[in-house]
Design a protein around this motif. Structure first.
Motif, mmCIF file in Angstrom:
data_model
loop_
_atom_site.group_PDB
_atom_site.id
_atom_site.type_symbol
_atom_site.label_atom_id
_atom_site.label_comp_id
_atom_site.label_asym_id
_atom_site.label_seq_id
_atom_site.Cartn_x
_atom_site.Cartn_y
_atom_site.Cartn_z
ATOM 1 N N SER A 49 0.843 -1.202 0.000
ATOM 2 C CA SER A 49 0.000 0.000 0.000
ATOM 3 C C SER A 49 0.874 1.245 0.000
ATOM 4 N N PHE A 50 0.297 2.328 -0.508
ATOM 5 C CA PHE A 50 1.014 3.587 -0.682
ATOM 6 C C PHE A 50 0.182 4.734 -0.156
ATOM 7 N N ASP A 51 0.869 5.727 0.369
ATOM 8 C CA ASP A 51 0.254 7.010 0.676
ATOM 9 C C ASP A 51 1.219 8.053 0.128
ATOM 10 N N ILE A 52 0.765 8.833 -0.824
ATOM 11 C CA ILE A 52 1.625 9.822 -1.484
ATOM 12 C C ILE A 52 1.029 11.203 -1.265
ATOM 13 N N SER A 53 1.872 12.118 -0.813
ATOM 14 C CA SER A 53 1.439 13.502 -0.607
ATOM 15 C C SER A 53 2.583 14.429 -0.997
ATOM 16 N N LEU A 54 2.270 15.710 -1.072
ATOM 17 C CA LEU A 54 3.298 16.719 -1.348
ATOM 18 C C LEU A 54 3.568 17.497 -0.076
ATOM 19 N N ILE A 55 4.838 17.616 0.256
ATOM 20 C CA ILE A 55 5.265 18.431 1.395
ATOM 21 C C ILE A 55 6.306 19.400 0.858
ATOM 22 N N ASN A 56 5.990 20.679 0.915
ATOM 23 C CA ASN A 56 6.868 21.717 0.352
ATOM 24 C C ASN A 56 7.250 21.402 -1.088
ATOM 25 N N ASN A 57 6.273 20.971 -1.864
ATOM 26 C CA ASN A 57 6.425 20.639 -3.277
ATOM 27 C C ASN A 57 7.379 19.472 -3.532
ATOM 28 N N SER A 58 7.576 18.635 -2.522
ATOM 29 C CA SER A 58 8.359 17.405 -2.674
ATOM 30 C C SER A 58 7.455 16.223 -2.358
ATOM 31 N N PRO A 59 7.480 15.193 -3.190
ATOM 32 C CA PRO A 59 6.656 14.017 -2.909
ATOM 33 C C PRO A 59 7.139 13.277 -1.653
ATOM 34 N N PHE A 60 6.197 13.020 -0.758
ATOM 35 C CA PHE A 60 6.449 12.168 0.403
ATOM 36 C C PHE A 60 5.675 10.887 0.155
ATOM 37 N N ILE A 61 6.405 9.777 0.080
ATOM 38 C CA ILE A 61 5.814 8.504 -0.287
ATOM 39 C C ILE A 61 6.009 7.523 0.865
ATOM 40 N N GLU A 62 4.892 7.091 1.436
ATOM 41 C CA GLU A 62 4.935 6.096 2.500
ATOM 42 C C GLU A 62 4.462 4.768 1.914
ATOM 43 N N ILE A 63 5.248 3.738 2.149
ATOM 44 C CA ILE A 63 4.988 2.425 1.566
ATOM 45 C C ILE A 63 4.895 1.397 2.695
ATOM 46 N N ASP A 64 3.868 0.554 2.620
ATOM 47 C CA ASP A 64 3.722 -0.559 3.550
ATOM 48 C C ASP A 64 3.780 -1.858 2.760
ATOM 49 N N VAL A 65 4.685 -2.749 3.184
ATOM 50 C CA VAL A 65 4.915 -4.023 2.502
ATOM 51 C C VAL A 65 4.633 -5.150 3.495
ATOM 52 N N TYR A 66 4.038 -6.248 3.001
ATOM 53 C CA TYR A 66 3.554 -7.323 3.861
ATOM 54 C C TYR A 66 4.086 -8.691 3.426
ATOM 55 N N PRO A 67 5.367 -8.984 3.671
ATOM 56 C CA PRO A 67 5.914 -10.277 3.230
ATOM 57 C C PRO A 67 5.517 -11.446 4.138
ATOM 58 N N LYS A 68 5.290 -12.574 3.482
ATOM 59 C CA LYS A 68 5.051 -13.839 4.180
ATOM 60 C C LYS A 68 6.342 -14.635 4.062
ATOM 61 N N CYS A 69 6.887 -15.090 5.187
ATOM 62 C CA CYS A 69 8.216 -15.714 5.196
ATOM 63 C C CYS A 69 8.213 -17.084 5.863
ATOM 64 N N TYR A 70 9.211 -17.853 5.469
ATOM 65 C CA TYR A 70 9.552 -19.112 6.121
ATOM 66 C C TYR A 70 11.030 -19.054 6.471
ATOM 67 N N VAL A 71 11.393 -19.641 7.583
ATOM 68 C CA VAL A 71 12.800 -19.742 7.950
ATOM 69 C C VAL A 71 13.373 -20.943 7.210
ATOM 70 N N LYS A 72 14.374 -20.709 6.366
ATOM 71 C CA LYS A 72 14.996 -21.796 5.608
ATOM 72 C C LYS A 72 16.184 -22.386 6.355
ATOM 73 N N SER A 73 16.991 -21.514 6.946
ATOM 74 C CA SER A 73 18.113 -21.983 7.763
ATOM 75 C C SER A 73 18.461 -20.871 8.734
ATOM 76 N N SER A 74 19.009 -21.284 9.870
ATOM 77 C CA SER A 74 19.281 -20.267 10.889
ATOM 78 C C SER A 74 20.507 -20.558 11.732
ATOM 79 N N GLY A 75 21.486 -21.216 11.189
ATOM 80 C CA GLY A 75 22.686 -21.503 11.984
ATOM 81 C C GLY A 75 22.361 -22.506 13.071
#
Length: 164
Positions: A49-75
């Motif tokens: 998901s994204f939220d994009i706005s202008l702050i002082n004429n500069s784009p402010f882009i907030e991004i939310d990422v939702y990965p699903k993971c498995y542990v493959k190896s961990s020492g």
């Protein structure tokens, strides 16, 4: 951008554009500094998901990422049946993915001034007409973009979660 971006940049692009299928990322273990953890990202459990706005004429882009993971190896073997260990590993994964995505975003913005993630297209939804959007001169202001990246990893069970 072929030949310009590196592997982690390409993976970051896939996270941002919601096209990640599967990859394995190796990060520092949150349990022991001299060990690594391999995390398999199988897909996103929720769309980026994204939220994009202008702050002082500069784009402010907030991004939310939702990965699903498995542990493959961990020492060494850790007790992954304990929720605090899972939480610690999720936080380490979040921090790692946030870092690689942030590096990618600033590279495409500052080094190449190339909106290959199509943020401008997404931002047009904030305007009634295309003419209104064109008044902000997206191609000129994109290079001044700044970002906030939030990653919300969910680790699902794997063979490493079995306690013996």
């Amino acid at each position: 951008m072929v030949g310009t971006l590196e592997t982690l940049d390409s993976i970051s692009h896939l996270f941002v554009t919601d096209e990640i299928k599967t990859c394995i990322l190796t990060l520092d273990s949150p349990f022991k500094s001299d060990e690594k953890v391999d995390m398999e990202i199988t897909k996103l459990y929720k769309h980026t998901s994204f939220d994009i706005s202008l702050i002082n004429n500069s784009p402010f882009i907030e991004i939310d990422v939702y990965p699903k993971c498995y542990v493959k190896s961990s020492g060494k073997h850790y007790d992954y049946t304990k929720s605090e260990n899972i939480k610690k590993l999720e936080e380490a994964t979040n921090k790692y993915i946030e870092g690689i995505i942030r590096n990618y975003l600033y590279k495409i913005t500052k080094n190449y001034n190339s909106d290959i993630a199509a943020f401008g297209e997404r931002f047009t939804a904030n305007f009634l007409t295309l003419d209104e959007f064109e008044k902000i001169h997206w191609n000129s202001i994109f290079s001044s973009s700044f970002y906030k990246v939030n990653v919300h990893t969910k680790i699902t069970s794997s063979k490493l979660f079995n306690k013996q």
